[in-house]
Scaffold this motif. Structure first.
Motif, PDB file in Angstrom:
ATOM      1  N   THR A 114      69.115  43.516  40.157  1.00  0.00           N
ATOM      2  CA  THR A 114      68.092  44.015  39.242  1.00  0.00           C
ATOM      3  C   THR A 114      66.701  43.538  39.672  1.00  0.00           C
ATOM      4  OG1 THR A 114      69.723  43.871  37.474  1.00  0.00           O
ATOM      5  CG2 THR A 114      67.438  44.129  36.832  1.00  0.00           C
ATOM      6  N   ALA A 115      66.619  42.248  39.936  1.00  0.00           N
ATOM      7  CA  ALA A 115      65.330  41.707  40.360  1.00  0.00           C
ATOM      8  C   ALA A 115      64.895  42.364  41.663  1.00  0.00           C
ATOM      9  CB  ALA A 115      65.428  40.205  40.541  1.00  0.00           C
ATOM     10  N   ARG A 116      65.851  42.534  42.549  1.00  0.00           N
ATOM     11  CA  ARG A 116      65.564  43.171  43.825  1.00  0.00           C
ATOM     12  C   ARG A 116      65.056  44.599  43.618  1.00  0.00           C
ATOM     13  NH1 ARG A 116      67.027  43.296  49.231  1.00  0.00           N
ATOM     14  NH2 ARG A 116      67.673  45.358  49.925  1.00  0.00           N
ATOM     15  N   ALA A 117      65.740  45.304  42.729  1.00  0.00           N
ATOM     16  CA  ALA A 117      65.361  46.697  42.472  1.00  0.00           C
ATOM     17  C   ALA A 117      63.959  46.761  41.870  1.00  0.00           C
ATOM     18  CB  ALA A 117      66.368  47.351  41.532  1.00  0.00           C
ATOM     19  N   LEU A 118      63.655  45.797  41.037  1.00  0.00           N
ATOM     20  CA  LEU A 118      62.349  45.816  40.383  1.00  0.00           C
ATOM     21  C   LEU A 118      61.221  45.747  41.404  1.00  0.00           C
ATOM     22  CD1 LEU A 118      60.697  45.790  37.796  1.00  0.00           C
ATOM     23  CD2 LEU A 118      60.897  43.308  37.749  1.00  0.00           C
ATOM     24  N   VAL A 119      61.396  44.881  42.362  1.00  0.00           N
ATOM     25  CA  VAL A 119      60.299  44.686  43.300  1.00  0.00           C
ATOM     26  C   VAL A 119      60.306  45.700  44.450  1.00  0.00           C
ATOM     27  CG1 VAL A 119      61.519  42.956  44.635  1.00  0.00           C
ATOM     28  CG2 VAL A 119      59.054  42.937  44.603  1.00  0.00           C
ATOM     29  N   ARG A 155      61.467  48.718  44.165  1.00  0.00           N
ATOM     30  CA  ARG A 155      61.400  50.044  43.568  1.00  0.00           C
ATOM     31  C   ARG A 155      62.507  50.956  44.080  1.00  0.00           C
ATOM     32  NH1 ARG A 155      56.411  50.969  41.643  1.00  0.00           N
ATOM     33  NH2 ARG A 155      55.084  49.143  41.594  1.00  0.00           N
ATOM     34  N   ARG A 156      63.635  50.326  44.388  1.00  0.00           N
ATOM     35  CA  ARG A 156      64.794  51.119  44.807  1.00  0.00           C
ATOM     36  C   ARG A 156      66.009  50.617  44.069  1.00  0.00           C
ATOM     37  NH1 ARG A 156      65.898  52.033  50.826  1.00  0.00           N
ATOM     38  NH2 ARG A 156      67.528  53.055  49.630  1.00  0.00           N
ATOM     39  N   THR A 157      66.615  51.467  43.266  1.00  0.00           N
ATOM     40  CA  THR A 157      67.761  51.017  42.481  1.00  0.00           C
ATOM     41  C   THR A 157      69.072  51.136  43.245  1.00  0.00           C
ATOM     42  OG1 THR A 157      67.979  53.222  41.546  1.00  0.00           O
ATOM     43  CG2 THR A 157      66.728  51.610  40.279  1.00  0.00           C
ATOM     44  N   ASN A 158      69.044  51.935  44.326  1.00  0.00           N
ATOM     45  CA  ASN A 158      70.275  52.161  45.073  1.00  0.00           C
ATOM     46  C   ASN A 158      71.345  52.843  44.248  1.00  0.00           C
ATOM     47  OD1 ASN A 158      71.094  51.272  47.912  1.00  0.00           O
ATOM     48  ND2 ASN A 158      69.422  49.937  47.331  1.00  0.00           N
ATOM     49  N   VAL A 159      70.928  53.565  43.239  1.00  0.00           N
ATOM     50  CA  VAL A 159      71.892  54.273  42.409  1.00  0.00           C
ATOM     51  C   VAL A 159      71.628  55.779  42.494  1.00  0.00           C
ATOM     52  CG1 VAL A 159      72.756  54.645  40.069  1.00  0.00           C
ATOM     53  CG2 VAL A 159      72.117  52.353  40.804  1.00  0.00           C
ATOM     54  N   SER A 196      64.159  50.872  33.330  1.00  0.00           N
ATOM     55  CA  SER A 196      65.386  50.172  32.946  1.00  0.00           C
ATOM     56  C   SER A 196      65.604  48.924  33.791  1.00  0.00           C
ATOM     57  CB  SER A 196      66.576  51.102  33.089  1.00  0.00           C
ATOM     58  OG  SER A 196      66.715  51.493  34.434  1.00  0.00           O
ATOM     59  N   THR A 197      65.070  48.935  34.988  1.00  0.00           N
ATOM     60  CA  THR A 197      65.263  47.782  35.870  1.00  0.00           C
ATOM     61  C   THR A 197      64.535  46.558  35.326  1.00  0.00           C
ATOM     62  OG1 THR A 197      65.380  49.292  37.726  1.00  0.00           O
ATOM     63  CG2 THR A 197      65.056  46.991  38.226  1.00  0.00           C
ATOM     64  N   ALA A 198      63.283  46.753  34.979  1.00  0.00           N
ATOM     65  CA  ALA A 198      62.502  45.638  34.453  1.00  0.00           C
ATOM     66  C   ALA A 198      63.127  45.137  33.157  1.00  0.00           C
ATOM     67  CB  ALA A 198      61.065  46.076  34.218  1.00  0.00           C
ATOM     68  N   ARG A 199      63.551  46.087  32.364  1.00  0.00           N
ATOM     69  CA  ARG A 199      64.187  45.729  31.104  1.00  0.00           C
ATOM     70  C   ARG A 199      65.450  44.916  31.344  1.00  0.00           C
ATOM     71  NH1 ARG A 199      64.982  47.316  25.804  1.00  0.00           N
ATOM     72  NH2 ARG A 199      67.154  47.580  25.251  1.00  0.00           N
ATOM     73  N   ALA A 200      66.250  45.379  32.308  1.00  0.00           N
ATOM     74  CA  ALA A 200      67.500  44.688  32.603  1.00  0.00           C
ATOM     75  C   ALA A 200      67.221  43.282  33.126  1.00  0.00           C
ATOM     76  CB  ALA A 200      68.301  45.474  33.636  1.00  0.00           C
TER      77      ALA A 200
END
Lengths: 348, 348
Positions: free
Chosen positions: B57-62, B64-68, A56-60
């Motif tokens: 979002t971009a941060r999470a993508l790279v 690999r941590r969504t912080n959710v 979902s992250t990449a998608r977002a």
DNA sequence: GACAACAGTGTTAGCGCTCACATCACACAT
DNA sequence: ATGTGTGATGTGAGCGCTAACACTGTTGTC
């Protein structure tokens, strides 16, 4: 179930296994038409086999839509906010959104600012603020926080769209009911200062007394808790002992009303024989207190639903590039008086 | 405040304005050392000027941590879950995590599966399930849902780490208290079937009666609501009328206890003169009911805190690559009896 | 004076996905 | 035979960010 290298499988892994391009996988995952039936099946099988889940992250990142809505609430353990939150959450899920919540520990503007920034940081697509206090609403309205933003129970004039229960009407109905029973006037135990609900209920109470030409006694100020209701109930008893005629009390919420009932009972006063009591909220217990509590029902689930509908409308308008809808929309959910055993005619 | 082209500003915009590379901006934003003081200031100024916010979002993508973190709950309008959720949310925020909630409408395994997939879809880093029912816990334990996963109030043997209140001990203390007052036995109004809390409280009640050699009357089954407490309270009154000696009742939660008090009152029975009543939860109103309710306090905030600590521990271990901690960890938060006015010695 | 060490900065390559477009085969019309 | 449309697929670029590494210039060490 074995992605190469033990990594979480990605679209390319599925594509390789199904013998198609990653784009075709994307099309299948998103239910795009124009993919051959047989290809769809092969891709589905590969997805199954690898245990693939779309990231979902990449998608977002690429769609610029996080599918997350924020909710700022003050105290989610209170009856009203808890119900409202629940209504919002349900409506959001039905609309395909995730809900991220932030509850405020204190009501300082600083806390609200922090919460707002927190949600901006998370890239929410919109936000509902259950902000029952004037200062909170004002802080949010003036802030460069998450947008669009819908306020629940926000006062007028903030420039934010608002969904609220008609507190004034509810209060007036309760007071009118007591006056109609023959009480010369109605005392009031109000909520904490600066809460919009406190103000609206107090204002409804005052207006109804004035309309009826009844005297307006000095209200007492509580903090929503049963304890404060108890303390203030005792104060009313003292006033009675001092000769003031106190035959009916409109309490700003049911929890405080519980305390009031207790204080009256301890003083040997009968409810409703000596004093009538009306509350606000219609908590599930209200009907089964002794005596059962006359109170005002608020449809919090409806409030949650409507606030989400309003928010989604804004999000849609924003995305569609249409003119921003007016900021002063106000949806009012009616309150309903529930007459029960705690209200009756005054003693002769 | 004017990003070129009216777009939301990105790191590159800040970099350009500050005359540095985007990487240096990244370093400043992430508080990296080894950036010249003067450069930091310049970047900060540019960030301020543009109103830049890092794109999570971009941060999470790279990274690999969504912080959710996800929370699956059944009914967040009930007192316990609402409090627990609040505790979790607070602890999560302090740890820098966002909280995404899903409440289940019904208790079907299908609903749980859907909720679990929903959270996986959102790429949560871990999940707390407030799953007070055996079937839910089992469905979650067996599912390829979000991991790591911590259960609140989950029963034993599921293989999931669990945080719970010591329901059995709380129930035993309440029952022992009533027996110590001289009651020959204690009746029980239990919660709905399949709820772990129902089972644990009923089991504590039974064990304590057995330990004392007291007879074990047939329990009555409610649904946590005040109404069901009222209905079952009337049934107890009928049993009394039929000759059964009912002098003490242990009710599985405070809301039902309110209904029981009402039913007893209507039947002209005095509490605690004729019948003693004890509840469970210690809701804020309990102290101010008439009579004030003897009940068992549960520290839900603590439960929330501990479950989050457990979850964060798991996440940390997973990330650190260390061996997965044992699945059968069980943290038990003690319950505390609060003796008040609704319990007293039996009538002679 | 030569080399290492290091602070301070820039460059490059992705993370996993969707979008826009290119491509190809095949149908049907001209 | 040539064109045009359309269904089914592939290709390439890039969303905004961080990690890894490369590159400077300055300092310290023998």
């Amino acid at each position: 179930m074995s992605p190469p290298g033990g990594r979480t499988p990605v679209m390319a892994d599925v594509a390789r296994l199904a013998g198609v391009s990653h784009q075709t996988v994307s099309r299948v995952v998103n239910g795009h038409p124009n993919v051959r039936e047989e290809t769809v099946l092969r891709v589905r099988r590969a997805i199954e086999e690898l245990g693939y889940h779309r990231n979902s992250t990449a998608r977002a990142l690429v769609t610029r839509r996080t599918n997350v809505l924020g909710v700022i609430a003050f105290d989610t353990t209170l009856f009203g906010p808890a119900r409202t939150l629940s209504g919002i959450e349900r409506a959001a899920r039905e609309a395909g959104y995730f809900v991220s919540i932030v509850s405020l520990d204190d009501v300082s503007p600083g806390g609200v600012v922090a919460a707002a920034e927190y949600l901006v940081e998370q890239s929410v697509e919109g936000c509902v603020a259950i902000a029952p206090q004037r200062s909170l609403v004002e802080a949010l309205a003036g802030l460069p926080g998450p947008r669009p933003l819908v306020a629940v129970e926000g006062g007028e004039g903030s420039g934010l769209p608002v969904v609220c229960v008609d507190q004034v009407q509810g209060a007036r109905e309760a007071v009118r009911h007591l006056l109609d029973l023959g009480h010369a006037t109605v005392h009031h135990i109000e909520g904490p200062p600066s809460w919009l609900e406190s103000e609206a209920r107090a204002s409804g109470w005052r207006r109804e007394l004035e309309r009826a030409g009844a005297p307006v006694p000095e209200p007492l100020q509580g903090d929503w808790s049963p304890r404060s209701g108890y303390d203030l109930g005792r104060r009313l008893v003292q006033r009675r002992a001092a000769g003031e005629r106190v035959t009916a009390v409109f309490v700003a919420n049911d929890q405080m009303a519980v305390g009031v009932l207790r204080a009256l009972h301890e003083a040997g006063l009968d409810v409703p024989g000596d004093v009538s009591v009306a509350g606000f909220d219609d908590v599930p217990e209200a009907e089964f207190l002794t005596p059962s509590l006359t109170t005002v029902f608020q449809d919090f689930a409806q409030v949650g639903k409507e606030s989400l509908a309003l928010l989604l409308g804004r999000i849609g308008a924003e995305r569609g590039g249409s003119a921003p809808p007016p900021g002063d929309v106000r949806r009012v959910v009616p309150a309903r008086l529930r007459i029960r055993g705690s209200s009756g005619p005054p003693p002769p």
